[in-house]
Scaffold this motif. Structure first.
Motif, short mmCIF file in Angstrom:
data_model
loop_
_atom_site.label_atom_id
_atom_site.label_comp_id
_atom_site.label_asym_id
_atom_site.label_seq_id
_atom_site.Cartn_x
_atom_site.Cartn_y
_atom_site.Cartn_z
N TRP A 21 -1.58 -4.52 5.61
CA TRP A 21 -1.18 -3.25 6.22
C TRP A 21 -0.14 -2.52 5.38
N ARG A 22 0.50 -3.21 4.45
CA ARG A 22 1.52 -2.58 3.61
C ARG A 22 0.91 -1.73 2.49
N ASN A 23 -0.39 -1.84 2.29
CA ASN A 23 -1.07 -1.12 1.21
C ASN A 23 -1.10 0.38 1.52
N PRO A 24 -0.36 1.21 0.78
CA PRO A 24 -0.30 2.65 1.09
C PRO A 24 -1.59 3.39 0.79
N ASN A 25 -2.54 2.74 0.11
CA ASN A 25 -3.81 3.39 -0.20
C ASN A 25 -4.79 3.34 0.96
N LEU A 26 -4.47 2.58 1.99
CA LEU A 26 -5.33 2.52 3.17
C LEU A 26 -5.04 3.70 4.08
N GLY A 27 -6.00 4.09 4.89
CA GLY A 27 -5.80 5.13 5.87
C GLY A 27 -4.78 4.70 6.92
N THR A 28 -4.10 5.68 7.51
CA THR A 28 -3.04 5.35 8.46
C THR A 28 -3.58 4.59 9.66
N ARG A 29 -4.74 4.99 10.20
CA ARG A 29 -5.28 4.29 11.37
C ARG A 29 -5.57 2.84 11.03
N VAL A 30 -6.09 2.59 9.84
CA VAL A 30 -6.37 1.22 9.40
C VAL A 30 -5.07 0.43 9.28
N ARG A 31 -4.05 1.04 8.69
CA ARG A 31 -2.76 0.34 8.53
C ARG A 31 -2.13 0.02 9.89
N VAL A 32 -2.23 0.98 10.83
CA VAL A 32 -1.68 0.74 12.16
C VAL A 32 -2.40 -0.42 12.83
N ALA A 33 -3.75 -0.45 12.72
CA ALA A 33 -4.52 -1.54 13.32
C ALA A 33 -4.15 -2.88 12.71
N LEU A 34 -4.02 -2.91 11.40
CA LEU A 34 -3.65 -4.17 10.73
C LEU A 34 -2.25 -4.62 11.12
#
Length: 239
Positions: free
Chosen positions: A12-25
């Motif tokens: 989830w720390r990967n800034p290249n992921l979409g925000t919704r994906v990061r929030v879910a992770l």
């Protein structure tokens, strides 16, 4: 690590992921089913993201159950419970699960239909909230019937809301005033204002007067044109 790497769960720390994906992770890894958290923890974990609360709400139609104190007794105001982890939106086949995209053209038509002002409180974009002298309003699109219940995203189910009214409507923001405080304020209004308020409540939105409609149209003009109209208006009233 890419969200598409086979068999690998992204960080989830990967800034290249979409925000919704990061929030879910973040919810899955740091909170877990049955865990409690507050929004500030999420904001601190993924800083610098506007409307991160909206990205969290976008998980609900994908089967994620995130409860507030309004939904579950025992939760403190502002505290949230991750009751159930839904579809793994970090996986390619589930990435769009639950999303209902509002196109730019639809958004523009809804804003124009509502005269570019919040239908709940009537504020214009960029105006300061009366009780927050440093908080300027920002407009967004809200659903008449909540998205989390599977509602459509056609124009008939969309309204213009400021971000504060939108958050309150989604039950992810604590009420700014108690019911008693609001009622006391209403009882002090003149009768005609009470009648107007009741009409707005029945209609589900704030009805605009002619001068308010003119102001909302004026606010859509570039700054230089607004200033020119202000000068012309001033001259017409002084003549």
């Amino acid at each position: 690590m890419s969200v598409d790497d086979a068999g690998a769960k992204p960080d989830w720390r990967n800034p290249n992921l979409g925000t919704r994906v990061r929030v879910a992770l973040w919810l899955a890894d740091e909170v877990g089913e049955g865990g409690r958290f507050v929004k500030q923890q999420l904001r601190e974990a993924i800083p610098g993201v506007e409307q991160i609360d909206r990205r969290m709400r976008d998980l609900r139609p994908a089967g994620w159950s995130i409860l507030t104190y309004r939904d579950r007794g025992g939760l403190a105001p502002g505290e949230l419970l991750l009751e159930k982890i839904g579809k793994p939106v970090w996986e390619k086949e589930h990435r769009a699960a639950g999303l209902r995209v509002v196109t730019a053209a639809t958004r523009r038509r809804v804003f124009e239909r509502d005269n570019h002002r919040c239908v709940r409180c009537g504020i214009l974009p960029g105006e300061l909230y009366p009780d927050e002298t440093e908080a300027a309003a920002r407009l967004t699109i809200g659903h008449v019937e909540p998205h989390k219940y599977g509602s459509a995203s056609g124009e008939e189910n969309l309204v213009t809301e400021c971000s504060r009214c939108n958050e309150t409507a989604k039950h992810l923001a604590s009420p700014r005033f108690s019911e008693r405080q609001v009622w006391d304020e209403i009882t002090e209004l003149p009768r005609k204002d009470k009648q107007m308020l009741l009409a707005w409540l029945v209609a589900g939105k704030r009805e605009q007067s002619r001068v308010e409609r003119a102001m909302s149209h004026l606010w859509q003009l570039p700054g230089a044109q607004r200033e020119e109209i202000m000068r012309r208006l001033g001259r017409s009233l002084s003549s």
